[in-house]
Design a protein around this motif. Structure first.
Motif, PDB file in Angstrom:
ATOM      1  N   ARG A  85     -48.213 -66.651  -7.230  1.00  0.00           N
ATOM      2  CA  ARG A  85     -47.424 -66.033  -8.302  1.00  0.00           C
ATOM      3  C   ARG A  85     -48.297 -65.660  -9.492  1.00  0.00           C
ATOM      4  N   SER A 101     -48.849 -61.939 -11.080  1.00  0.00           N
ATOM      5  CA  SER A 101     -48.623 -61.698 -12.507  1.00  0.00           C
ATOM      6  C   SER A 101     -49.813 -60.970 -13.119  1.00  0.00           C
ATOM      7  N   PRO A 150     -36.659 -63.208  -5.841  1.00  0.00           N
ATOM      8  CA  PRO A 150     -36.685 -63.680  -7.232  1.00  0.00           C
ATOM      9  C   PRO A 150     -38.052 -63.629  -7.912  1.00  0.00           C
ATOM     10  N   PRO A 151     -39.151 -64.037  -7.263  1.00  0.00           N
ATOM     11  CA  PRO A 151     -40.433 -63.938  -7.972  1.00  0.00           C
ATOM     12  C   PRO A 151     -40.824 -62.498  -8.322  1.00  0.00           C
ATOM     13  N   LEU A 160     -38.660 -60.041  -8.862  1.00  0.00           N
ATOM     14  CA  LEU A 160     -37.752 -59.634  -9.938  1.00  0.00           C
ATOM     15  C   LEU A 160     -38.199 -60.207 -11.279  1.00  0.00           C
ATOM     16  N   GLU A 161     -38.737 -61.420 -11.273  1.00  0.00           N
ATOM     17  CA  GLU A 161     -39.255 -62.016 -12.504  1.00  0.00           C
ATOM     18  C   GLU A 161     -40.375 -61.175 -13.096  1.00  0.00           C
ATOM     19  N   LEU A 162     -41.220 -60.586 -12.235  1.00  0.00           N
ATOM     20  CA  LEU A 162     -42.281 -59.704 -12.732  1.00  0.00           C
ATOM     21  C   LEU A 162     -41.701 -58.526 -13.487  1.00  0.00           C
ATOM     22  N   ALA A 214     -38.733 -58.346 -14.961  1.00  0.00           N
ATOM     23  CA  ALA A 214     -38.129 -58.815 -16.209  1.00  0.00           C
ATOM     24  C   ALA A 214     -39.203 -59.088 -17.259  1.00  0.00           C
ATOM     25  N   SER A 215     -40.307 -59.676 -16.832  1.00  0.00           N
ATOM     26  CA  SER A 215     -41.396 -59.968 -17.757  1.00  0.00           C
ATOM     27  C   SER A 215     -42.002 -58.694 -18.323  1.00  0.00           C
ATOM     28  N   SER A 242     -35.992 -51.923 -10.539  1.00  0.00           N
ATOM     29  CA  SER A 242     -35.773 -52.848  -9.437  1.00  0.00           C
ATOM     30  C   SER A 242     -34.999 -52.150  -8.328  1.00  0.00           C
ATOM     31  N   SER A 292     -28.868 -57.669  -4.053  1.00  0.00           N
ATOM     32  CA  SER A 292     -28.748 -57.845  -5.494  1.00  0.00           C
ATOM     33  C   SER A 292     -27.917 -56.717  -6.108  1.00  0.00           C
TER      34      SER A 292
END
Length: 459
Positions: free
Chosen positions: A197, A201, A220-221, A223-225, A227-228, A238, A243
């Protein structure tokens, strides 16, 4: 580093998927290419025909006259050709260090992810080719539509598969990046899932400030990118199937034989109905990512969907090799438990009335050791499982891990056996398969040879 016509680059490990593609690009740019590898391969024969000087085996003199050496991730620093190059003052590079020079001057579209990146890269390349944009490209497999893994195009963009192994993708600074998913793999390089991860990033942080990240909302990981990046003022989109919050969605997904179709929606609007010659929800996700990326290059979703109707699977990516004597053979690069489960489920849906055989060639001892329990549970959808010897690649054996033990462990869940040779595997299937049958070969090594044994003239 100067990459210009007439310059000589020597490749150590030229037969691999990554280096062979780069070699092909440099040949297309008029550079002198030489290379060596420990064993012959079809790609080395092809490169020789295109003008490369290819050697089987390794020797210090192979680097003589080179302006630079590019070494595979699998090549250690004490390799005879690496040592010789440094003694002669010839700079030695790894892929990560090489990429900026290779991609200089291009609009770079990079595709990263634990799974699906080869197919997505090939799909995006195919769409842009059909739209007349003629991209340069590097794909981690042989494209079905071009029979190549790389080519120099006349357009202003370069589509590249962004490999996380050895942090190759950290040598990129893309204008657009797709992240299909993030999951722990390559335990010989990434000790933990957190390490993976963190690398992704860093990759996302290297997207150009005005560039775009396209991430899978179903993972999820990934999608977190997205969002960040948005939180830091960057651009991100996305995509997904399950989802409901994804910017772009594939809905009404349906299977049709060895193909599938889905509707592309965004913001409550229907854009197109896409049809693929590939089955599986994972391939619908790959296609959706490619469609969204191509739209950023001015290709409408409808135009991109029309192009995908003619897309041919990349080699060894759920590739239907043929059928003989009531046995259909599918060749896939699956070497991770997640990919094996997904492909077996897809094969079951595509051929619901057939007996389903899986042939698994475990790939690297560290991967088998790290994901042992997951591998044992990955074959539940199969009727029969054959396990061939572990493909060690760059590794030494690890005590306590063998294919015979793996087969015994799997057999507690479904019938499984160890086959010491590829010929044994083919003989077992021919003798014991209940026709009609489907055989799914799961191998990132050389077990694809079993397809020839089952389908060839002497089968």
């Amino acid at each position: 580093m100067l990459l210009a016509a007439g310059r000589h680059i020597h490749f150590v490990g030229i037969g691999g998927a990554g280096l062979s593609a780069i070699a092909r690009i440099l040949l297309g740019r008029g550079m002198i290419v030489s290379g060596s590898d420990s064993r012959p391969s079809d790609i080395m024969v092809a490169l020789a025909k295109e003008g490369a000087r290819v050697e089987i085996g390794h020797a210090a003199e192979f680097v003589y006259g080179a302006d630079a050496v590019l070494a595979s991730s699998a090549v250690p620093d004490d390799h005879i050709e690496v040592v010789a190059a440094r003694a002669l003052g010839i700079p030695v590079y790894r892929r990560r260090q090489f990429m900026r020079a290779l991609l200089a001057g291009f609009d770079t579209l990079a595709v990263a992810g634990a799974h699906g990146k080869t197919t997505t890269t090939a799909m995006l390349t195919h769409i842009l080719q059909c739209a007349g944009q003629d991209p340069s490209y590097i794909v981690g497999g042989i494209m079905g539509n071009t029979s190549l893994n790389a080519a120099v195009g006349a357009g202003d963009c370069f589509v590249i598969e962004a490999d996380e192994y050895d942090n190759m993708f950290l040598g990129l600074s893309p204008d657009l990046a797709i992240v299909t998913n993030i999951e722990h793999d390559h335990p010989d390089f990434f000790a933990t899932a957190a390490d993976v991860r963190a690398a992704f990033s860093r990759f996302a942080a290297q997207i150009k400030p005005d560039g775009l990240l396209i991430a899978c909302a179903d993972n999820p990981p990934a999608l977190e990118l997205a969002a960040s990046r948005r939180a830091q003022g960057g651009r991100a989109l996305s995509y997904g199937i399950s989802s409901a919050s994804a910017d772009w969605r594939a809905v009404d997904l349906r299977s049709e034989g060895f193909g599938s179709q889905f509707t592309v929606r965004a913001g409550g609007k229907v854009y197109a109905r896409a049809r693929l010659g590939l089955p599986g929800a994972h391939n619908a996700l790959n296609a959706l990512a490619a469609l969204v990326a191509a739209q950023q290059r001015g290709v409408s979703i409808k135009q991109g969907a029309a192009a995908l109707a003619g897309f041919i699977s990349a080699g060894r990516r759920f590739e239907l090799r043929g059928e003989r004597d009531g046995i259909a053979v599918i060749d896939d690069y699956a070497h991770h438990p997640t990919a094996i489960r997904a492909n077996l489920a897809t094969a079951r849906r595509s051929f619901p009335q057939r007996q389903l055989w899986a042939i698994w060639q475990p790939h690297t001892y560290t991967r088998v050791q790290r994901f042992h329990a997951d591998f044992i549970a990955a074959f539940d959808a199969a009727d029969r499982v054959l396990v061939t010897p572990i493909y060690a690649a760059r590794e030494e054996p690890i005590a306590g891990f063998s294919s015979s033990r793996l087969a015994r462990a799997i057999s507690a869940r479904c019938p499984a056996m160890y086959t010491p040779t590829f010929a044994d595997a083919a003989t077992t299937i021919r003798a014991e398969a209940r026709r009609p049958a489907t055989v799914l070969i799961c191998s990132a090594g050389d077990a694809n040879q079993i397809a020839e044994l089952l389908l060839g003239d002497d089968a």
